[in-house]
Design a protein around this motif. Structure first.
Motif, PDB file in Angstrom:
ATOM      1  N   TRP A 114      17.651  -9.162   2.819  1.00  0.00           N
ATOM      2  CA  TRP A 114      16.291  -8.921   3.301  1.00  0.00           C
ATOM      3  C   TRP A 114      15.358  -9.803   2.496  1.00  0.00           C
ATOM      4  O   TRP A 114      15.463  -9.852   1.267  1.00  0.00           O
ATOM      5  CB  TRP A 114      15.929  -7.446   3.102  1.00  0.00           C
ATOM      6  N   GLU A 115      14.465 -10.533   3.184  1.00  0.00           N
ATOM      7  CA  GLU A 115      13.514 -11.405   2.501  1.00  0.00           C
ATOM      8  C   GLU A 115      12.102 -11.153   3.004  1.00  0.00           C
ATOM      9  O   GLU A 115      11.895 -10.859   4.176  1.00  0.00           O
ATOM     10  CB  GLU A 115      13.846 -12.884   2.731  1.00  0.00           C
ATOM     11  N   LYS A 116      11.151 -11.344   2.088  1.00  0.00           N
ATOM     12  CA  LYS A 116       9.741 -11.201   2.427  1.00  0.00           C
ATOM     13  C   LYS A 116       8.959 -12.249   1.655  1.00  0.00           C
ATOM     14  O   LYS A 116       9.130 -12.403   0.438  1.00  0.00           O
ATOM     15  CB  LYS A 116       9.270  -9.790   2.024  1.00  0.00           C
ATOM     16  N   GLU A 117       8.114 -13.003   2.361  1.00  0.00           N
ATOM     17  CA  GLU A 117       7.279 -13.985   1.677  1.00  0.00           C
ATOM     18  C   GLU A 117       6.168 -13.261   0.932  1.00  0.00           C
ATOM     19  O   GLU A 117       5.571 -12.313   1.450  1.00  0.00           O
ATOM     20  CB  GLU A 117       6.692 -14.989   2.670  1.00  0.00           C
ATOM     21  N   ILE A 118       5.915 -13.695  -0.314  1.00  0.00           N
ATOM     22  CA  ILE A 118       4.839 -13.154  -1.129  1.00  0.00           C
ATOM     23  C   ILE A 118       4.011 -14.331  -1.643  1.00  0.00           C
ATOM     24  O   ILE A 118       4.424 -15.482  -1.525  1.00  0.00           O
ATOM     25  CB  ILE A 118       5.375 -12.280  -2.298  1.00  0.00           C
TER      26      ILE A 118
END
Length: 156
Positions: free
Chosen positions: A66-70
């Motif tokens: 799971w990836e999320k841009e921050i």
């Protein structure tokens, strides 16, 4: 939610650099290196990325990701909270047939190590192997970035 299917190889020469169509720097650290749930923060050029990876299958070919841009600022702040052993590398992207190899050249305590990865749609998918591709190390956990941050290449 995503299942990542990936194979890893050592690289036997620097010839991959002449074939690369893109390269960028990556700094990454680990907020948690538990094999059941690795939590990574990455600064990729000016983009921050938070990634959670699950436990690998027994053959090392696939695992939950799971990836999320921050924001860059958030990633920079989180890197300060990471466990000891920040990974510093340049990633090169190389087209090979219908696939893209991501080749990581490591620095610092992992200087001298170069690893190529290829993501696949299925575990038995075939792909073209470039001449610079060396020994397969898929499933060998000592080559995972989370392991390299704890037990760097220079100490082997």
């Amino acid at each position: 939610m995503n299942i990542e299917i990936e194979r890893k190889f050592l690289v036997n020469s620097n010839r991959f650099k002449t074939e690369a169509y893109k390269s960028y720097s990556i700094k990454q650290g680990f907020l948690n290196r538990d094999p059941q749930r690795t939590v990574r923060v990455r600064l990729k050029n000016n983009r921050g990325i938070l990634t959670v990876k699950g436990k690998s299958t027994d053959d090392g070919l696939s695992r939950f990701e799971w990836e999320k841009e921050i924001s860059k600022d958030d990633a920079t702040a989180l890197l300060l909270l990471c466990e000891k052993g920040i990974i510093d590398k340049t990633r090169y992207e190389i087209k090979s047939g219908n696939h893209i190899f991501e080749v990581d050249e490591f620095y610092g305590n992992n200087e001298g190590l170069i690893i190529a990865e290829i993501e696949l749609e299925s575990t038995n998918e075939s792909f073209e192997k470039p001449s610079w591709l060396g020994e397969e190390v898929t499933g060998d956990t000592k080559y995972y970035n989370s392991a390299l941050s704890k037990n760097p290449y220079k100490d082997w």
